[in-house]
Structures are given as structure tokens and as C-alpha cells.
Design a protein around this motif. Structure first.
Motif, mmCIF file in Angstrom:
data_model
loop_
_atom_site.group_PDB
_atom_site.id
_atom_site.type_symbol
_atom_site.label_atom_id
_atom_site.label_comp_id
_atom_site.label_asym_id
_atom_site.label_seq_id
_atom_site.Cartn_x
_atom_site.Cartn_y
_atom_site.Cartn_z
ATOM 1 N N MET A 1 0.447 -1.074 -0.233
ATOM 2 C CA MET A 1 0.087 -0.144 -0.407
ATOM 3 C C MET A 1 0.915 1.263 0.279
ATOM 4 N N ARG A 2 1.957 1.309 1.186
ATOM 5 C CA ARG A 2 3.261 2.468 0.814
ATOM 6 C C ARG A 2 3.612 2.704 -0.067
ATOM 7 N N ASN A 3 3.523 1.426 -1.651
ATOM 8 C CA ASN A 3 4.480 1.899 -2.050
ATOM 9 C C ASN A 3 3.393 1.847 -3.305
ATOM 10 N N ARG A 4 2.097 2.376 -3.303
ATOM 11 C CA ARG A 4 1.350 3.603 -4.840
ATOM 12 C C ARG A 4 1.793 4.688 -3.949
ATOM 13 N N ILE A 5 2.018 5.045 -3.091
ATOM 14 C CA ILE A 5 2.738 6.496 -2.814
ATOM 15 C C ILE A 5 3.263 7.259 -2.719
ATOM 16 N N ILE A 6 4.230 6.138 -3.227
ATOM 17 C CA ILE A 6 5.844 6.760 -3.499
ATOM 18 C C ILE A 6 5.956 6.728 -5.360
ATOM 19 N N SER A 7 5.346 5.820 -5.486
ATOM 20 C CA SER A 7 4.989 6.551 -6.892
ATOM 21 C C SER A 7 4.047 7.175 -7.421
ATOM 22 N N GLY A 8 3.125 7.703 -6.554
ATOM 23 C CA GLY A 8 2.148 8.880 -6.866
ATOM 24 C C GLY A 8 2.628 9.641 -6.730
ATOM 25 N N LEU A 9 3.301 9.714 -5.718
ATOM 26 C CA LEU A 9 4.012 11.169 -5.389
ATOM 27 C C LEU A 9 5.190 11.595 -6.364
ATOM 28 N N SER A 10 5.762 10.509 -7.613
ATOM 29 C CA SER A 10 7.121 10.784 -7.547
ATOM 30 C C SER A 10 6.744 10.767 -9.328
ATOM 31 N N GLN A 11 7.704 11.929 -10.463
ATOM 32 C CA GLN A 11 7.300 11.317 -11.759
ATOM 33 C C GLN A 11 7.957 10.714 -12.379
ATOM 34 N N GLY A 12 9.048 10.022 -11.546
ATOM 35 C CA GLY A 12 9.386 8.828 -12.311
ATOM 36 C C GLY A 12 10.029 7.871 -11.326
ATOM 37 N N VAL A 13 10.561 6.814 -11.636
ATOM 38 C CA VAL A 13 10.719 5.604 -10.546
ATOM 39 C C VAL A 13 12.414 5.303 -10.676
ATOM 40 N N LEU A 14 13.569 5.266 -10.098
ATOM 41 C CA LEU A 14 14.651 4.863 -11.013
ATOM 42 C C LEU A 14 14.533 3.290 -9.972
ATOM 43 N N VAL A 15 15.094 2.465 -10.316
ATOM 44 C CA VAL A 15 16.113 1.362 -9.617
ATOM 45 C C VAL A 15 17.021 0.465 -9.206
ATOM 46 N N THR A 16 17.898 0.608 -8.938
ATOM 47 C CA THR A 16 18.670 0.285 -8.806
ATOM 48 C C THR A 16 19.046 -0.971 -8.842
ATOM 49 N N GLU A 17 18.977 -2.218 -7.048
ATOM 50 C CA GLU A 17 19.214 -3.421 -7.991
ATOM 51 C C GLU A 17 17.666 -4.044 -7.261
ATOM 52 N N ALA A 18 17.552 -5.440 -7.506
ATOM 53 C CA ALA A 18 15.600 -6.391 -7.042
ATOM 54 C C ALA A 18 15.574 -6.785 -8.129
ATOM 55 N N LYS A 19 15.132 -8.043 -6.853
ATOM 56 C CA LYS A 19 15.119 -9.658 -7.297
ATOM 57 C C LYS A 19 14.181 -9.829 -8.406
ATOM 58 N N VAL A 20 13.699 -10.482 -9.361
ATOM 59 C CA VAL A 20 12.240 -10.576 -10.469
ATOM 60 C C VAL A 20 11.118 -10.269 -9.540
ATOM 61 N N LYS A 21 11.133 -10.965 -8.391
ATOM 62 C CA LYS A 21 9.200 -11.153 -7.609
ATOM 63 C C LYS A 21 10.234 -10.549 -6.193
ATOM 64 N N SER A 22 9.392 -9.441 -6.365
ATOM 65 C CA SER A 22 9.726 -8.256 -4.835
ATOM 66 C C SER A 22 9.335 -7.424 -5.022
ATOM 67 N N GLY A 23 8.907 -6.599 -3.671
ATOM 68 C CA GLY A 23 7.889 -5.433 -3.191
ATOM 69 C C GLY A 23 8.791 -4.584 -3.739
ATOM 70 N N THR A 24 9.896 -4.066 -4.909
ATOM 71 C CA THR A 24 10.226 -2.970 -5.571
ATOM 72 C C THR A 24 9.388 -2.361 -7.027
#
Length: 300
Positions: A217-240
């Protein structure tokens, strides 16, 4: 009237901490929540699609909560409640299917009005590669006054907040629990700095503990506030990648840091790049994309 409404909304949100789309069932024909205290439990049960006993319990809890002067109590704890009507409530969040009804904030709420914000996210188990990438990419973004948003989790989130502070930038932390239960404990020092000098916020009332389902639920606010999202490292199945899904649903730009092909933590960014995310290894790559977008928006 406005203050009375806020008191009623905070009392309701304290006992029924749901997003705005759920509360809209009550607000649609009672926008000031003036009738709620007199509503019958049977009517509440019907509107909120819950059992009578549950509605009765909710009604009693709400009437009790009305006696608490929430604005005063929160002010003592340096918490600013930002309702969906507040001047600092970001319009971009209202585009979500389930906007937060209330944001609880500590720090400089004016950071929400910053015109350019980017989320920097990644694995909780991020390696030193994430730290290096963040330190390489952020300086040029911070020079252009972009606010760095993340979720204050272990790993890449904490690295992003710490780097933004270290590089003289601004940062917003969006957390998955109430202020009485800061999480995770190992980021307590960083959290204190963000609350004091930057901005920490959550949609959860102060008593709410960190639960597993709070974080998506928190993640939708992070993306909602931002114009873009930068991903550094993440597994294919992840909260990121759940944050990325929210961002894609709302037409946000996705940037991904290419990594070591033998690392599981590079699999997520590489998958995103294969699906159309912009590969970045310099902050200027992100800025170029934004300048083009801003130019297009100004033409329209």
C-alpha cells in the motif's frame, strides 16, 4: 467548519483507517461528515458493506474518538495531518484508485509541493553496487532540485535517503507504519534526521504497527508522489517491482540501473529494461528524459 470537518475526519480515520475511495461511501452524500454521528449502525453496515455488529462497534468507537482533540494531540507530537482537502496534499495522489484520505507528516510538508520528485528504490538486500550507483546518479538530479523519495526500508531505500542528505539534497520518506512504531529499527537514526530536517510521512495513524500488507500500500504513494521511478537492484519477484507496477499504471517513467549479469539483484532491472524501462548510468540520462517531458507538457 473546516476545522470541525478535520476533527470528524481524523476521528473516523483513527477508528477506520481506510483510503479515500472507501470513505467516499460516507462522504458522497455527507461531504462534511455532519450526519455520521447520528447514523444508525444498520445504515453504516449497508454503506460500508460490513456486518451489523462490526458497524455498531465502529459507530461506538467513532463517537468515543470524537472526544479526542486530534489536531492538538498530533501537534504535541509534531505530527501534521494532511487531509485530502489540505493545500499541501499532492494532486497526483488523487489520481490513484485508492488515494490516502489522510497523510500524517513530520517535518517540512512544503516539500510535497516541489515540482520535481523522483523515487529511488531497490532491494532490502542491496549490495554496495546500489550505493555506488546512487552516489553516481543523484548529484546531477539534486543540482536540479529534484526531491528524492523512498520508503525508508533497509538496503537501497536507506541508501537513497542517506545519499540525498549527504549530497545536500531534499528527501521524503514514505513509511508503512504509524509514527509510534518506526520501522525498521536499524533506520531509527536516519528516520529522526528526516523527521527533523526533511519530511517523513505515512497514511497510517500513529498507533498502527508495521504489517506485511502495509508495504505494498505504501508503494503506491511512493510512485504516486513521483514523476519517475529509478530502480537500482531488485530480484524479479520483489516489493520493488510492485512500486514499478503502480508507477506504470499511472504513466510514470521507469529508469533502471544495468548490473552484473551473474547477480540475482540485477535480474529485476534487466527485466524492466527488456520491457522498455530506460537504462541509466548517469544522472544526465534521467534529466534528458525529464527535460523532453517538461518541454512536451509546456507545448500542450
Amino acid at each position: 467548519m473546516k476545522d470541525d470537518f478535520l476533527q470528524r475526519l481524523l476521528a473516523l480515520h483513527y477508528v477506520y483507517p481506510k483510503p479515500l475511495n472507501r470513505l467516499q461511501r460516507l462522504l458522497s452524500d455527507d461531504p462534511e461528515l455532519e450526519k455520521l454521528a447520528a447514523q444508525k449502525p444498520s445504515e453504516l453496515a449497508s454503506r460500508l458493506e460490513m456486518q451489523f455488529a462490526q458497524a455498531n462497534q465502529l459507530k461506538n468507537a467513532y463517537l468515543k474518538a470524537l472526544k479526542t482533540p486530534f489536531c492538538e494531540v498530533y501537534a504535541k507530537h509534531k505530527i501534521t495531518p494532511i487531509s485530502y482537502r489540505h493545500q499541501h496534499y499532492p494532486e497526483s495522489l488523487l489520481e490513484l484508485i485508492d488515494p490516502p484520505a489522510v497523510l500524517y507528516a513530520k517535518g517540512r510538508t512544503e516539500l510535497l509541493l516541489a515540482p520535481e520528485k523522483i523515487a529511488v528504490i531497490g532491494s532490502r538486500n542491496a549490495s554496495s553496487y546500489s550505493r555506488q550507483a546512487i552516489h553516481a546518479l543523484l548529484p546531477s538530479l539534486i543540482e536540479q532540485n529534484m526531491v528524492i523519495i523512498s520508503g525508508l526500508a533497509k538496503g537501497a531505500d536507506a541508501m537513497a535517503h542517506a545519499a540525498a542528505i549527504e549530497l545536500g539534497g531534499q528527501t521524503i520518506a514514505v513509511t508503512g507504519s504509524g509514527f509510534l512504531h518506526p520501522y525498521p529499527k536499524e533506520n531509527a537514526g536516519l528516520h529522526n534526521i528526516i523527521e527533523e530536517k526533511y519530511l517523513s510521512m505515512t497514511e497510517y495513524p500513529p498507533y498502527m504497527q508495521p504489517k506485511r500488507w502495509n508495504f505494498p500500500m505504501r508503494n503506491r504513494i511512493i510512485s504516486g508522489l513521483s514523476q519517475g521511478v529509478l530502480v537500482t537492484e531488485a530480484k524479479v519477484k520483489s516489493g520493488t517491482l510492485s512500486t514499478v507496477e503502480h508507477a506504470l499504471d499511472h504513466g510514470k517513467d521507469i529508469f533502471a540501473v544495468p548490473g552484473n549479469i551473474f547477480s540475482d539483484l540485477s535480474a529485476g532491472p534487466h527485466k524492466l529494461i527488456a520491457e522498455g524501462a530506460k537504462p541509466v548510468w548517469k544522472g544526465s540520462h534521467i534529466l534528458e528524459e525529464y527535460r523532453q517531458l517538461i518541454g512536451k507538457n509546456e507545448q500542450h
